[in-house]
Design an enzyme around this catalytic site. Structure first.
Site, PDB file in Angstrom:
ATOM      1  N   HIS A   1       9.164  -1.628  -4.510  1.00 42.21           N
ATOM      2  CA  HIS A   1       9.939  -0.935  -3.466  1.00 42.21           C
ATOM      3  C   HIS A   1      11.104  -1.796  -2.987  1.00 42.21           C
ATOM      4  CE1 HIS A   1       7.613   2.635  -3.018  1.00 42.21           C
ATOM      5  NE2 HIS A   1       6.497   2.010  -2.698  1.00 42.21           N
TER       6      HIS A   1
ATOM      7  N   ASP B   1       5.770   2.185  -9.146  1.00 34.61           N
ATOM      8  CA  ASP B   1       4.676   2.098 -10.121  1.00 34.61           C
ATOM      9  C   ASP B   1       5.199   1.607 -11.473  1.00 34.61           C
ATOM     10  OD1 ASP B   1       2.623   2.780  -8.465  1.00 34.61           O
ATOM     11  OD2 ASP B   1       2.432   4.850  -9.160  1.00 34.61           O
TER      12      ASP B   1
ATOM     13  N   HIS C   1       3.514  -3.416  -6.947  1.00 32.53           N
ATOM     14  CA  HIS C   1       4.040  -2.095  -6.570  1.00 32.53           C
ATOM     15  C   HIS C   1       4.903  -2.214  -5.299  1.00 32.53           C
ATOM     16  CE1 HIS C   1       3.897   2.259  -5.581  1.00 32.53           C
ATOM     17  NE2 HIS C   1       3.820   1.794  -4.346  1.00 32.53           N
ATOM     18  N   GLU C   2       4.396  -2.949  -4.316  1.00 31.59           N
ATOM     19  CA  GLU C   2       5.156  -3.123  -3.069  1.00 31.59           C
ATOM     20  C   GLU C   2       6.464  -3.865  -3.320  1.00 31.59           C
ATOM     21  OE1 GLU C   2       4.426  -1.619  -0.298  1.00 31.59           O
ATOM     22  OE2 GLU C   2       2.604  -0.826  -1.182  1.00 31.59           O
TER      23      GLU C   2
END
Ligand SMILES: [Zn+2]
Length: 414
Positions: A281, A359, A277-278
């Site tokens: 980004h 996500d 998820h990170e």
């Protein structure tokens, strides 16, 4: 008092009323739903923990409401109440050079506000967090932390304030554009300095020792063409039971930091999903977009300040009798959040859009069901509410509320 005074009072009143009403809605919504766990979570969250999360949310909200009132009163005291004017006169009484007077006013204003916030921070830590079993901070750590923060304020805020005020006094009518460049330079410096100089003042960082987790992370990074400047475990448990993970630093070699509490709570594949998820980004350029947006907003704000600082009514309308560069800066930073409060849902919505995208990325890279499992564990461990009020959430939540986020991910699970 002039038109600006009344406009300011109107916005301050409207913002306070709205915020109070939103907290009221949130508490009402959480309490009405405390009796049963939402369907999507029923298998994994016991009713007892759902009730505990409700009690935690209510305790934080009830206290936070009074903080809102105190905050509004404080802004009034500083501005129309003449607080800033008095502080300015005290410093002028010392007959220092104009630049030193300005830096003194700005630093002492920040210092006084930090001291006034201290009882609230102490209550949050030692009463609310303590009651729900999250607090690990001792009075000693709390005090030392505060002193370190004050030292940083002087060491970092002092030079920044000096540079900006010097430009304001010497660079002519376009001073705000040069000040913006200084601000940008400072922000980039902080992104670099935070992981290597500042965070280590507060926590210990040790390289991740768990080979199985490390291997998973390295594979995930390689698959995405990333390298890391190290994978670290932070002793977050020194202060709190809440867990977290983040990327930090500048350029290609970002450090990955896990709270030790997060590593205790999640299994290896769940940690991988959280990290995916990170990485989402990063890959979707959210961090870059956010920095560009902040740069544009700060340029706009400084241009506005450049104009306001030349208007006598700006000072008079906000309770300052003697116009000066530092008074303009101080007033602007105190008052701007009051006027921009109603933009908050827009920024929060943008942030939630990015969270959905990250996500989606994690669902492709790892597994949506695993990320859901990790998130539910974290909601449980952190006693996050599973039933937030939608309107409160629209204003305040940088992340989609638990039920929305889990439903979105579950629709992608194979
Ligand atoms: Zn995120």
């Amino acid at each position: 008092m002039n038109i600006l005074s009344y406009l300011f009072l109107g916005f301050l009143g409207a913002a306070l009323t709205t915020r109070w009403w939103l907290v009221h809605r949130q508490l009402d919504h959480v309490q009405r739903n405390r009796g049963s766990v939402p369907d999507a979570f029923r298998a994994r969250v016991p009713l007892e923990e759902h009730r505990r999360a409700a009690a935690y949310t209510v305790a934080k909200g009830r206290f936070g409401r009074w903080e809102l009132v105190v905050e509004a009163v404080l802004i009034l005291v500083w501005t129309l109440g003449g607080g800033l004017d008095l502080l300015d006169r005290l410093w002028r009484g010392l007959s220092l050079p104009e630049l030193a007077t300005g830096v003194g006013v700005l630093l002492s204003l920040t210092l006084i506000n930090a001291l006034l916030d201290l009882p609230f921070a102490a209550y949050r830590t030692f009463v609310i967090e303590e009651r729900f079993g999250f607090n690990r901070t001792t009075a000693r750590i709390f005090t030392v932390d505060f002193l370190k923060q004050l030292l940083l304020l002087v060491l970092l805020g002092g030079p920044l304030a000096t540079a900006v005020l010097w430009i304001l006094m010497h660079a002519g009518s376009l001073w705000w554009s040069y000040a913006w460049l200084v601000w940008l330079g400072f922000s980039v410096f902080m992104v670099w300095a935070y992981p290597v100089l500042i965070a280590p003042l507060f926590n210990r960082f040790t390289p991740l020792g768990n080979e199985a987790i490390k291997q998973r992370i390295m594979t995930l990074l390689e698959r995405n063409g990333l390298s890391s400047g190290g994978i670290y475990v932070m002793d977050g448990s020194r202060r709190t039971g809440h867990g977290n993970a983040y990327f930090t630093g500048i350029g290609a070699h970002k450090r990955i930091v896990f709270f030790d509490t997060l590593l205790e709570q999640l299994a290896a594949d769940e940690i991988e999903a959280v990290l995916a998820h990170e990485i989402g980004h990063l890959k979707r350029r959210h961090i870059r977009k956010r920095m560009l947006l902040m740069a544009a907003l700060s340029l706009g704000s400084l241009a506005l300040l450049g104009w306001l600082a030349q208007q006598d009514w700006f000072y008079l309308g906000l309770g300052v009798t003697q116009p000066s560069g530092h008074a303009a800066l101080a007033l602007f930073t105190l008052v701007l959040p009051v006027f921009t409060f109603f933009l908050q849902p827009v920024l929060a919505a943008l942030s939630r859009k990015h969270e959905f995208e990250a996500d989606d990325f994690a669902a492709q890279q790892a597994d949506a069901a695993t990320l859901v499992r990790a998130l539910v564990k974290l909601y449980r461990e952190n006693a996050s509410t599973l039933t937030p009020d939608p309107l409160y959430s629209a204003f305040h939540d940088s992340h989609p509320p638990a039920p929305v986020r889990v439903a979105h991910l579950s629709s992608q699970a194979v």
